[in-house]
Design a protein around this motif. Structure first.
Motif, PDB file in Angstrom:
ATOM      1  N   MET A  27      -7.609  63.281  18.661  1.00  0.00           N
ATOM      2  CA  MET A  27      -8.068  63.216  20.062  1.00  0.00           C
ATOM      3  C   MET A  27      -7.318  62.111  20.814  1.00  0.00           C
ATOM      4  N   THR A  28      -7.085  60.989  20.122  1.00  0.00           N
ATOM      5  CA  THR A  28      -6.383  59.875  20.757  1.00  0.00           C
ATOM      6  C   THR A  28      -4.950  60.271  21.104  1.00  0.00           C
ATOM      7  N   HIS A  38       2.686  46.933  18.143  1.00  0.00           N
ATOM      8  CA  HIS A  38       3.332  48.021  17.406  1.00  0.00           C
ATOM      9  C   HIS A  38       4.386  48.548  18.373  1.00  0.00           C
ATOM     10  N   ALA A  39       5.646  48.352  18.037  1.00  0.00           N
ATOM     11  CA  ALA A  39       6.697  48.532  19.046  1.00  0.00           C
ATOM     12  C   ALA A  39       6.879  49.966  19.506  1.00  0.00           C
ATOM     13  N   GLY A  40       6.591  50.952  18.658  1.00  0.00           N
ATOM     14  CA  GLY A  40       6.848  52.339  19.055  1.00  0.00           C
ATOM     15  C   GLY A  40       8.328  52.525  19.331  1.00  0.00           C
ATOM     16  N   HIS A  41       8.640  53.383  20.303  1.00  0.00           N
ATOM     17  CA  HIS A  41      10.044  53.567  20.671  1.00  0.00           C
ATOM     18  C   HIS A  41      10.373  52.688  21.864  1.00  0.00           C
ATOM     19  N   ALA A 100      -3.335  52.748  15.786  1.00  0.00           N
ATOM     20  CA  ALA A 100      -2.150  52.160  16.428  1.00  0.00           C
ATOM     21  C   ALA A 100      -0.873  52.612  15.711  1.00  0.00           C
ATOM     22  N   ARG A 101      -0.910  52.651  14.389  1.00  0.00           N
ATOM     23  CA  ARG A 101       0.277  53.077  13.640  1.00  0.00           C
ATOM     24  C   ARG A 101       0.606  54.537  13.921  1.00  0.00           C
ATOM     25  N   SER A 102      -0.438  55.320  14.057  1.00  0.00           N
ATOM     26  CA  SER A 102      -0.242  56.734  14.336  1.00  0.00           C
ATOM     27  C   SER A 102       0.420  56.923  15.713  1.00  0.00           C
ATOM     28  N   LEU A 103      -0.065  56.179  16.697  1.00  0.00           N
ATOM     29  CA  LEU A 103       0.513  56.261  18.043  1.00  0.00           C
ATOM     30  C   LEU A 103       1.959  55.754  18.046  1.00  0.00           C
ATOM     31  N   ALA A 104       2.189  54.645  17.327  1.00  0.00           N
ATOM     32  CA  ALA A 104       3.540  54.053  17.296  1.00  0.00           C
ATOM     33  C   ALA A 104       4.519  55.012  16.625  1.00  0.00           C
ATOM     34  N   LYS A 105       4.034  55.733  15.636  1.00  0.00           N
ATOM     35  CA  LYS A 105       4.883  56.702  14.940  1.00  0.00           C
ATOM     36  C   LYS A 105       5.321  57.813  15.896  1.00  0.00           C
ATOM     37  N   VAL A 109      -3.381  60.433  24.922  1.00  0.00           N
ATOM     38  CA  VAL A 109      -2.256  59.567  25.327  1.00  0.00           C
ATOM     39  C   VAL A 109      -1.052  60.422  25.740  1.00  0.00           C
ATOM     40  N   ARG A 110      -0.823  61.508  25.023  1.00  0.00           N
ATOM     41  CA  ARG A 110       0.273  62.428  25.410  1.00  0.00           C
ATOM     42  C   ARG A 110       0.009  62.986  26.817  1.00  0.00           C
ATOM     43  N   LYS A 111      -1.265  63.351  27.045  1.00  0.00           N
ATOM     44  CA  LYS A 111      -1.644  63.913  28.353  1.00  0.00           C
ATOM     45  C   LYS A 111      -1.380  62.894  29.468  1.00  0.00           C
TER      46      LYS A 111
END
Lengths: 293, 269
Positions: free
Chosen positions: A279-280, A31-34, A62-67, A284-286
């Protein structure tokens, strides 16, 4: 920290890939993300699931993180899902992780640091492989697996039978004669016997796997987040072992964040996936902020 | 199984009617000029049988077949979410893959379907009637087919009912949940959000082998567990029994190599 740009067209940047691990062809999804984000997330599947997860748990996370801009890689361990080879023990996944990270970095070159997200024995296996991996800045362990026979017996007595005694559903079944009294009694007695025998013999109930896992996360210098589901006996066993080791204030590990949540093993109940998703993202932001002050 | 029997393996997304459909394709070293489309089971049965299909794909490829294994929209790695999935779109996507196959290659085509995938394959075959030129499959193989879409959804709903009873909320029944679906509301069960429209479409599906009996040269119905319902079988089908654990329901992966070999033997080349 630079703000993560939202990837509007993330639907277009999920990519399937086939790459080798030793002599086996292995399947993964990026999932490429940015394209400029330096923190990527590697999902390590547990149990007998494949890279999609129970009720698509890993796809949706994964889609949520990629977004949010974070590149993500999901893959099948050798012998699981679509990958070739025979299934292997979860403590022998270092080569798989190494190859997955190489493939991930090759297709997402902006990724400099990795957060590993693991479920069940995927969390356990990934944690014990940390010393052989480079660039890992955080580990999120969800319902980690450290089950031993004696530990499982203790947890069953402490959490499961106690719950049954106060469960109206159980008493209803008992009254209707739908409980296998003989079988249930034997299971309970076996569990008690195992715990007493270990106690008489002076055998430490937790040897081996729990120590290996705790030693591994202590050596690891990044952030550690541990999520324990209250409706998951294997996770509760981990929690008991964790308290045995870190329960005293002198042993507390400020780098480890352990939380108990009202959920089952795969967060299949209503609202549970959203809770895990939040929570995920937070963790990951942290990790991202921690590395990019 | 020997290594490197597969000439190549691809994992890609294909543009279909519903959206981007993830598809694994295996290409053999020694090609027979014959492709096999794998049609998956439903919800968690699809996950539990993923390894079986991977072994099946590999064994077929070793035998010279090209294998096409798509994930349906809103399932597996494909685009979309499960609550937005529609039976008609799943059928249209599969039909598109079949038409692309015949447009781009001269290969024969067979279909191997598992459980609810058999019901979907029947819808696919019915959809061939709307195509300008007829399509005949070489082999049509059903593994432990589901007979009714209503039963498939009801079984998933039952998991929610069981969970609510365990937590002391015993008022829910499958009938009440079906009523919700009929009212256009989605229902969440065992981690899946069941779309009202999908449920209504699946409720209409019932296996009718009489209607699809001329779809393939070789039609095989595989029964694996003794509780399967074979009443729907007609003379045009060969009933074949293979003894196996219901691997599509099992959390642990059982070695299914013998099952995979036995099924491969059933293909007419």
């Amino acid at each position: 920290m630079s703000e993560l740009p939202v990837q509007e067209s993330f639907r277009l940047v999920e990519q399937g890939m086939v790459y080798p691990v030793k002599n086996h062809l292995t399947v993964g999804i990026l999932h490429a993300g940015h394209e400029l984000t330096s923190t990527g997330v590697l999902f390590v599947v547990g149990g007998r699931q494949y890279r999609v997860g129970a009720h698509r748990q890993f796809v949706l996370l994964a889609r949520s993180l990629a977004k949010e801009g974070f590149p993500v890689f999901r893959f099948d361990l050798c012998g699981m899902g679509d990958s070739e080879g025979d299934p292997q023990h979860f403590l022998e996944m270092a080569s798989d992780l190494d190859s997955a990270l190489a493939a991930f970095r090759a297709y997402a070159p902006s990724v400099k640091r990795i957060v590993i997200w693991g479920l069940c024995d995927g969390a356990t296996g990934a944690t014990t492989a940390l010393t052989s991996l480079t660039g890992v800045s955080g580990v999120m362990m969800v319902n980690p697996w450290v089950t031993t026979n004696s530990g499982a017996a203790k947890v069953r007595i402490k959490h499961y039978y106690r719950y049954r005694l106060v469960s109206s559903f159980f008493w209803g079944k008992l009254i209707k004669g739908k409980v296998d009294i003989k079988g249930s009694s034997k299971t309970l007695l076996d569990a008690i016997k195992l715990v007493i025998l270990n106690s008489i013999r002076g055998r430490a109930p937790a040897t081996g796997l729990p120590e290996i896992v705790f030693d591994a996360i202590e050596k690891f210098e990044g952030l550690v987040s541990i999520v324990i589901s209250d409706k998951d006996l294997t996770a509760l066993e981990f929690h008991d072992k964790y308290n045995d080791r870190y329960g005293n204030s002198s042993n507390k590990q400020p780098r480890f964040n352990i939380v108990r949540v009202d959920a089952d093993h795969t967060f299949s109940g209503e609202g549970q996936h959203a809770m895990l998703d939040e929570m995920t993202l937070d963790f990951v932001r942290k990790c991202h902020v921690n590395e990019c002050p | 199984m020997t290594e490197n029997a597969t000439e190549s393996l691809s994992a890609s997304f294909l543009e279909c009617t519903s959206g981007r459909i993830f598809c694994i394709q295996s290409f053999p070293l020694h090609c027979l000029g014959h492709s096999v489309l794998l049609v998956p089971a439903f919800a968690e049965e699809m996950n539990s049988s993923r390894r079986f299909f991977a072994l099946m794909r590999r064994q077929l490829c070793e035998s010279g077949f090209t294998v096409i294994q798509p994930d349906l929209y809103g399932t597996g790695d494909s685009e979309g979410t499960f609550d937005k999935a529609l039976w008609h779109n799943w059928t249209a996507d599969l039909s598109q893959l079949v038409q692309s196959h015949f447009r781009d290659s001269s290969h024969k085509l067979s279909v191997l379907s598992l459980r609810c995938g058999c019901l979907l394959t029947q819808s696919l075959i019915f959809s061939f009637d709307e195509l300008p030129s007829p399509i005949t499959l070489e082999n049509l193989i059903y593994i432990q087919p589901e007979i009714s879409g209503y039963d498939v959804i009801t079984r998933l709903l039952r998991q929610r009912v069981a969970r609510s009873r365990l937590s002391g909320k015993s008022s829910e029944t499958t009938q009440l949940l079906w009523q919700k679906l009929e009212q256009g509301k989605n229902v969440q069960s065992a981690g899946y959000e069941i779309g009202s429209e999908l449920a209504m479409q699946m409720r209409e599906c019932r296996l009718n082998t009489k209607k699809s009996q001329a779809a393939a040269t070789n039609q095989v119905w595989i029964e694996m567990t003794p509780d399967s319902n074979t009443d729907a079988i007609t003379d045009q089908w060969t009933l074949h029994r293979i003894s196996s654990q219901p691997f599509w329901q099992m959390h642990d992966i059982e070695p299914v190599y013998e099952v995979v070999s036995a099924i491969t033997e059933l293909f007419n080349v």
